[in-house]
Design an enzyme around this catalytic site. Structure first.
Site, short mmCIF file in Angstrom:
data_model
loop_
_atom_site.label_atom_id
_atom_site.label_comp_id
_atom_site.label_asym_id
_atom_site.label_seq_id
_atom_site.Cartn_x
_atom_site.Cartn_y
_atom_site.Cartn_z
CG ASP A 1 45.66 -48.91 2.99
OD1 ASP A 1 45.36 -48.31 2.86
OD2 ASP A 1 44.49 -49.77 3.32
CG ASP B 1 39.14 -57.70 5.21
OD1 ASP B 1 38.79 -56.94 5.55
OD2 ASP B 1 39.69 -59.17 5.18
CB ILE C 1 41.89 -48.16 4.85
CG1 ILE C 1 42.69 -47.19 5.37
CG2 ILE C 1 40.86 -47.90 3.25
CD1 ILE C 1 41.93 -45.70 4.87
CG ASP C 2 37.67 -53.43 4.89
OD1 ASP C 2 38.00 -54.14 4.22
OD2 ASP C 2 36.24 -53.66 5.61
CD GLU D 1 45.15 -55.09 4.57
OE1 GLU D 1 43.48 -54.55 5.33
OE2 GLU D 1 44.83 -55.16 4.03
CG ASP E 1 41.20 -53.78 6.82
OD1 ASP E 1 41.41 -52.95 7.25
OD2 ASP E 1 40.27 -54.87 6.69
CB THR F 1 42.35 -51.00 0.09
OG1 THR F 1 42.58 -50.78 1.78
CG2 THR F 1 43.75 -49.84 -0.56
N1 LIG Z 1 39.83 -62.68 -4.03
C1 LIG Z 1 39.81 -62.26 -2.94
N2 LIG Z 1 37.94 -62.39 -1.82
C2 LIG Z 1 37.32 -61.82 -1.12
N3 LIG Z 1 37.87 -61.33 -1.18
C3 LIG Z 1 38.81 -60.58 -0.81
C4 LIG Z 1 39.92 -60.60 -2.05
N4 LIG Z 1 41.07 -60.04 -2.55
C5 LIG Z 1 40.34 -59.31 -1.29
N5 LIG Z 1 39.84 -59.03 -0.13
C6 LIG Z 1 39.26 -58.38 0.69
O1 LIG Z 1 38.26 -58.24 0.67
C7 LIG Z 1 38.20 -57.18 1.39
C8 LIG Z 1 37.22 -55.63 0.84
O2 LIG Z 1 36.15 -56.79 0.70
P1 LIG Z 1 34.64 -56.27 0.63
O3 LIG Z 1 33.68 -57.02 -0.02
O4 LIG Z 1 34.67 -55.57 2.11
O5 LIG Z 1 34.60 -54.33 -0.66
S1 LIG Z 1 34.64 -54.83 -1.83
O6 LIG Z 1 32.95 -54.49 -2.41
O7 LIG Z 1 35.15 -56.40 -2.42
O8 LIG Z 1 35.64 -53.67 -2.33
C9 LIG Z 1 39.56 -56.75 1.81
O9 LIG Z 1 40.32 -55.19 2.26
P2 LIG Z 1 41.21 -54.35 2.27
O10 LIG Z 1 42.01 -54.91 1.97
O11 LIG Z 1 41.42 -54.29 4.10
O12 LIG Z 1 40.70 -53.47 1.34
C10 LIG Z 1 40.43 -57.68 1.13
O13 LIG Z 1 40.87 -57.40 2.43
MG LIG Z 2 40.12 -55.92 4.90
MG LIG Z 3 43.91 -55.14 1.92
MG LIG Z 4 42.58 -52.63 4.88
#
Ligand SMILES: Nc1ncnc2c1ncn2[C@@H]1O[C@H](COP(=O)(O)OS(=O)(=O)O)[C@@H](OP(=O)(O)O)[C@H]1O
Ligand SMILES: [Mg+2]
Ligand SMILES: [Mg+2]
Ligand SMILES: [Mg+2]
Length: 333
Positions: free
Chosen positions: A28, A267, A117-118, A53, A115, A120
């Protein structure tokens, strides 16, 4: 690419937990450094602003020396292997490159939205993830790129079946008014993509988060039932869901986080323009467009729905009915 190499060899010490309890890895941070460096060097017109991010706060703390060293090595190794830029970064340069992503964004001027790494959690699990970059101009998303190194090149129907012989990796891109495209990661010529033309919800399938905590499954289950959706949900990490929707692998992507969760612009910015330029629509639960002009957070009503133009009215109707029922069920009479 660097994230692919890290994903294959990831070890526990590469993964850290942030203040909000979500994971962040050396990939990331490394990805944020590389994308911001390259953008800074290539984008020469006007001032440079980026909303990203990650920040360097945790890496400046005592005890973070080792992980900072690992990121620095990764970035320098990637730059050397690529060979396009003859630079070697110090740890201090790594920290300041990460912090070029501290912009607040907003309604005026141009801002890159990253982002690094989206997904993660998916990345760490060996699943789907995306590198998501967008450009905001006067509060509107005008450009989006989604790199999905683990996504089957032709369709997610090949997700579990490795026998398909499908290539892995897809790069989606879209510019406002110009449509959306996909190409393979080794640089095949881009081909235009468009969302599916399904208009009967009974024939629609939907994408949702892989992580159950990111979207309320009891709620989306009741919406699916109202719509008459027959197919089971397809669960994928990251904005790869927007890419898969944009090329017609499925008909709907919806997301209903638990109350109190605030969505961030990185996101959704890249994913949403890929879908809208592929002929789809992206709305909140009230049917409003997403507003990317309010800073780092997305200003929206409960939930995000992406689908084609034919299905959106019935999806919105079912969502709004389900919200009403949920409120009635939880309010004391
Ligand atoms: N509690 C909660 N509710 C909703 N979303 C949240 C929550 N916590 C984190 N995140 C964010 O979700 C991003 C990834 O979610 P995705 O739906 O794309 O993928 S996943 O299937 O749920 O892993 C993830 O992105 P990354 O941090 O870039 O991985 C977060 O920004
Ligand atoms: Mg993300
Ligand atoms: Mg993240
Ligand atoms: Mg990310």
């Amino acid at each position: 690419s660097m994230p692919e190499t890290v994903q294959q060899e990831i070890v526990q010490s590469d993964i850290q937990s942030k203040a909000d309890k979500t994971p962040v890895t050396v990939a990331d941070y490394g990805s944020q450094v590389l994308v911001s460096l390259v953008l800074n060097m290539e984008v020469t017109s006007g001032s440079f602003s980026m909303v990203a991010e990650e920040d360097s706060e945790d890496l400046r703390k005592d005890g973070a020396e080792e992980i900072l060293e690992r990121i620095t090595d990764l970035v320098n190794k990637t730059l050397a292997e690529d060979g396009s830029y003859n630079i070697l970064l110090s740890k201090e340069a790594i920290l300041s490159a990460i912090d070029t992503g501290k912009s607040e964004g907003g309604p005026s001027g141009r801002h890159w939205v990253l982002d690094p790494i989206d997904g993660t959690k998916g990345f760490v699990r060996g699943g789907q993830y995306a590198i998501a970059l967008a450009l905001l101009d006067e509060g509107r998303v005008v450009l989006g790129v989604l790199g999905c190194p683990n996504l089957p090149f032709t369709s997610v129907s090949n997700l579990s079946g490795s026998s398909s012989g499908d290539q892995t990796g897809a790069l989606f891109s879209a510019a406002i008014g110009c449509g959306a495209e996909v190409q393979s990661l080794d640089g095949s010529p881009p081909q235009k993509i468009s969302v599916c033309t399904i208009d009967n919800p009974a024939n629609a399938s939907f994408f949702e988060s892989y992580e159950g905590a990111h979207s309320m499954r009891d709620f989306t289950g009741s919406v699916a039932e109202k719509l008459g959706v027959q197919a089971p949900p397809v669960r994928i990490d990251s904005q790869a869901k927007y890419g898969a929707l944009a090329r017609g692998d499925g008909a709907i992507y919806w997301r209903f986080p638990h109350e109190g969760y605030r969505e961030t612009i990185w996101d959704h910015a890249a994913g949403s323009i890929v879908v809208t330029e592929a002929g789809g629509v992206v709305k909140d639960a009230s049917g409003n467009d997403l507003d990317f002009s309010k800073g780092r957070y997305l200003d929206r009503d409960t939930g995000i729905i992406a689908t084609n133009k034919q299905l959106m009215p019935s999806v919105l109707k079912s969502v709004q009915e389900a919200i009403k029922e949920k409120k009635q069920a939880s309010s004391p009479l």
